[in-house]
Design a protein around this motif. Structure first.
Motif, PDB file in Angstrom:
ATOM      1  N   GLY A  19      62.185  26.222 121.710  1.00 17.74           N
ATOM      2  CA  GLY A  19      63.475  26.887 121.603  1.00 17.74           C
ATOM      3  C   GLY A  19      64.462  26.096 120.765  1.00 17.74           C
ATOM      4  O   GLY A  19      65.222  26.671 119.976  1.00 17.74           O
ATOM      5  N   LEU A  20      64.469  24.773 120.919  1.00 12.14           N
ATOM      6  CA  LEU A  20      65.333  23.919 120.096  1.00 12.14           C
ATOM      7  C   LEU A  20      64.944  24.021 118.629  1.00 12.14           C
ATOM      8  O   LEU A  20      65.802  24.132 117.747  1.00 12.14           O
ATOM      9  N   PHE A  21      63.651  24.018 118.361  1.00 12.44           N
ATOM     10  CA  PHE A  21      63.169  24.133 116.985  1.00 12.44           C
ATOM     11  C   PHE A  21      63.575  25.481 116.379  1.00 12.44           C
ATOM     12  O   PHE A  21      64.047  25.546 115.243  1.00 12.44           O
ATOM     13  N   LEU A  22      63.398  26.560 117.150  1.00 14.09           N
ATOM     14  CA  LEU A  22      63.772  27.887 116.654  1.00 14.09           C
ATOM     15  C   LEU A  22      65.278  28.003 116.441  1.00 14.09           C
ATOM     16  O   LEU A  22      65.723  28.546 115.426  1.00 14.09           O
ATOM     17  N   ALA A  23      66.062  27.490 117.384  1.00 16.80           N
ATOM     18  CA  ALA A  23      67.518  27.551 117.243  1.00 16.80           C
ATOM     19  C   ALA A  23      67.982  26.740 116.041  1.00 16.80           C
ATOM     20  O   ALA A  23      68.867  27.175 115.292  1.00 16.80           O
ATOM     21  N   ALA A  24      67.386  25.583 115.833  1.00 13.36           N
ATOM     22  CA  ALA A  24      67.772  24.754 114.690  1.00 13.36           C
ATOM     23  C   ALA A  24      67.402  25.433 113.378  1.00 13.36           C
ATOM     24  O   ALA A  24      68.164  25.370 112.400  1.00 13.36           O
ATOM     25  N   ASN A  25      66.254  26.083 113.337  1.00 12.77           N
ATOM     26  CA  ASN A  25      65.853  26.762 112.105  1.00 12.77           C
ATOM     27  C   ASN A  25      66.690  28.009 111.841  1.00 12.77           C
ATOM     28  O   ASN A  25      67.008  28.318 110.697  1.00 12.77           O
ATOM     29  N   LEU A  26      67.027  28.744 112.907  1.00 13.59           N
ATOM     30  CA  LEU A  26      67.826  29.949 112.725  1.00 13.59           C
ATOM     31  C   LEU A  26      69.269  29.624 112.351  1.00 13.59           C
ATOM     32  O   LEU A  26      69.861  30.292 111.502  1.00 13.59           O
ATOM     33  N   LEU A  27      69.834  28.610 112.987  1.00 12.62           N
ATOM     34  CA  LEU A  27      71.223  28.254 112.722  1.00 12.62           C
ATOM     35  C   LEU A  27      71.371  27.252 111.580  1.00 12.62           C
ATOM     36  O   LEU A  27      72.486  27.031 111.120  1.00 12.62           O
ATOM     37  N   GLY A  28      70.268  26.669 111.142  1.00 13.18           N
ATOM     38  CA  GLY A  28      70.326  25.647 110.109  1.00 13.18           C
ATOM     39  C   GLY A  28      70.373  26.170 108.699  1.00 13.18           C
ATOM     40  O   GLY A  28      70.488  25.400 107.752  1.00 13.18           O
ATOM     41  N   LYS A  29      70.274  27.459 108.522  1.00 14.43           N
ATOM     42  CA  LYS A  29      70.381  28.098 107.208  1.00 14.43           C
ATOM     43  C   LYS A  29      69.390  27.531 106.196  1.00 14.43           C
ATOM     44  O   LYS A  29      69.726  27.257 105.050  1.00 14.43           O
ATOM     45  N   GLY A  30      68.158  27.319 106.645  1.00 14.82           N
ATOM     46  CA  GLY A  30      67.109  26.899 105.734  1.00 14.82           C
ATOM     47  C   GLY A  30      66.968  25.403 105.551  1.00 14.82           C
ATOM     48  O   GLY A  30      66.094  24.954 104.809  1.00 14.82           O
ATOM     49  N   ASP A  31      67.821  24.621 106.194  1.00 15.34           N
ATOM     50  CA  ASP A  31      67.706  23.168 106.085  1.00 15.34           C
ATOM     51  C   ASP A  31      66.536  22.663 106.918  1.00 15.34           C
ATOM     52  O   ASP A  31      66.015  23.353 107.780  1.00 15.34           O
ATOM     53  N   ASP A  32      66.150  21.428 106.642  1.00 12.89           N
ATOM     54  CA  ASP A  32      65.078  20.782 107.389  1.00 12.89           C
ATOM     55  C   ASP A  32      65.519  20.548 108.840  1.00 12.89           C
ATOM     56  O   ASP A  32      66.706  20.369 109.120  1.00 12.89           O
ATOM     57  N   PHE A  33      64.561  20.535 109.753  1.00 12.74           N
ATOM     58  CA  PHE A  33      64.857  20.384 111.180  1.00 12.74           C
ATOM     59  C   PHE A  33      65.609  19.084 111.450  1.00 12.74           C
ATOM     60  O   PHE A  33      66.606  19.078 112.184  1.00 12.74           O
ATOM     61  N   THR A  34      65.171  17.990 110.863  1.00 13.45           N
ATOM     62  CA  THR A  34      65.825  16.706 111.121  1.00 13.45           C
ATOM     63  C   THR A  34      67.245  16.684 110.552  1.00 13.45           C
ATOM     64  O   THR A  34      68.131  16.062 111.132  1.00 13.45           O
ATOM     65  N   VAL A  35      67.449  17.356 109.433  1.00 19.64           N
ATOM     66  CA  VAL A  35      68.786  17.432 108.844  1.00 19.64           C
ATOM     67  C   VAL A  35      69.729  18.194 109.767  1.00 19.64           C
ATOM     68  O   VAL A  35      70.879  17.795 109.980  1.00 19.64           O
ATOM     69  N   VAL A  36      69.232  19.275 110.340  1.00 18.15           N
ATOM     70  CA  VAL A  36      70.040  20.084 111.255  1.00 18.15           C
ATOM     71  C   VAL A  36      70.377  19.284 112.512  1.00 18.15           C
ATOM     72  O   VAL A  36      71.523  19.304 112.986  1.00 18.15           O
ATOM     73  N   ILE A  37      69.414  18.562 113.059  1.00 21.52           N
ATOM     74  CA  ILE A  37      69.648  17.761 114.264  1.00 21.52           C
ATOM     75  C   ILE A  37      70.650  16.646 113.974  1.00 21.52           C
ATOM     76  O   ILE A  37      71.555  16.387 114.774  1.00 21.52           O
ATOM     77  N   ASP A  38      70.510  15.978 112.833  1.00 16.86           N
ATOM     78  CA  ASP A  38      71.468  14.932 112.461  1.00 16.86           C
ATOM     79  C   ASP A  38      72.874  15.502 112.288  1.00 16.86           C
ATOM     80  O   ASP A  38      73.855  14.904 112.748  1.00 16.86           O
ATOM     81  N   ALA A  39      72.978  16.636 111.623  1.00 13.36           N
ATOM     82  CA  ALA A  39      74.287  17.264 111.429  1.00 13.36           C
ATOM     83  C   ALA A  39      74.877  17.701 112.766  1.00 13.36           C
ATOM     84  O   ALA A  39      76.093  17.565 112.987  1.00 13.36           O
ATOM     85  N   ALA A  40      74.046  18.217 113.657  1.00 10.65           N
ATOM     86  CA  ALA A  40      74.525  18.636 114.977  1.00 10.65           C
ATOM     87  C   ALA A  40      75.029  17.442 115.776  1.00 10.65           C
ATOM     88  O   ALA A  40      76.041  17.540 116.475  1.00 10.65           O
ATOM     89  N   ALA A  41      74.344  16.319 115.676  1.00  9.88           N
ATOM     90  CA  ALA A  41      74.774  15.120 116.389  1.00  9.88           C
ATOM     91  C   ALA A  41      76.097  14.599 115.819  1.00  9.88           C
ATOM     92  O   ALA A  41      76.986  14.181 116.561  1.00  9.88           O
TER      93      ALA A  41
END
Length: 93
Positions: A19-41
């Motif tokens: 679910g975290l992976f899917l939410a990050a990909n859906l809300l990340g607008k095409g960015d890499d998973f780690t980039v989205v997690i870093d930006a979220a942090a």
């Protein structure tokens, strides 16, 4: 009994990770998973993203309830409560 609770906990962790992976990909607008997690942090909404990932735990919980596997459902519920406490503590600091 303990085995079923641990299976439920494992399913809860895996469902939350997916679910975290899917939410990050859906809300990340095409960015890499780690980039989205870093930006979220950095922007302070990682706890919200983790909470969105826990939505899949609801599906696992109700599947176990429907199949009358109460101890597995209990394991999923324990992980969901743990994640809620973790995100609450994470928000405080």
């Amino acid at each position: 009994m303990k085995k079923d609770i641990f299976i439920g906990m494992f399913v809860g962790l895996v469902a939350n990770a997916i679910g975290l992976f899917l939410a990050a990909n859906l809300l990340g607008k095409g960015d890499d998973f780690t980039v989205v997690i870093d930006a979220a942090a950095k922007e302070g909404f990682l706890g919200k993203l983790i909470s969105l990932g826990a939505i899949l735990n609801l599906i696992a919980f109700f599947i176990f309830i429907r199949k009358k596997q109460d101890y597995r459902a209990r394991g999923v519920l324990l992980i969901t409560v743990f994640i809620a406490v973790f995100t609450f503590i994470f928000k405080l600091f």
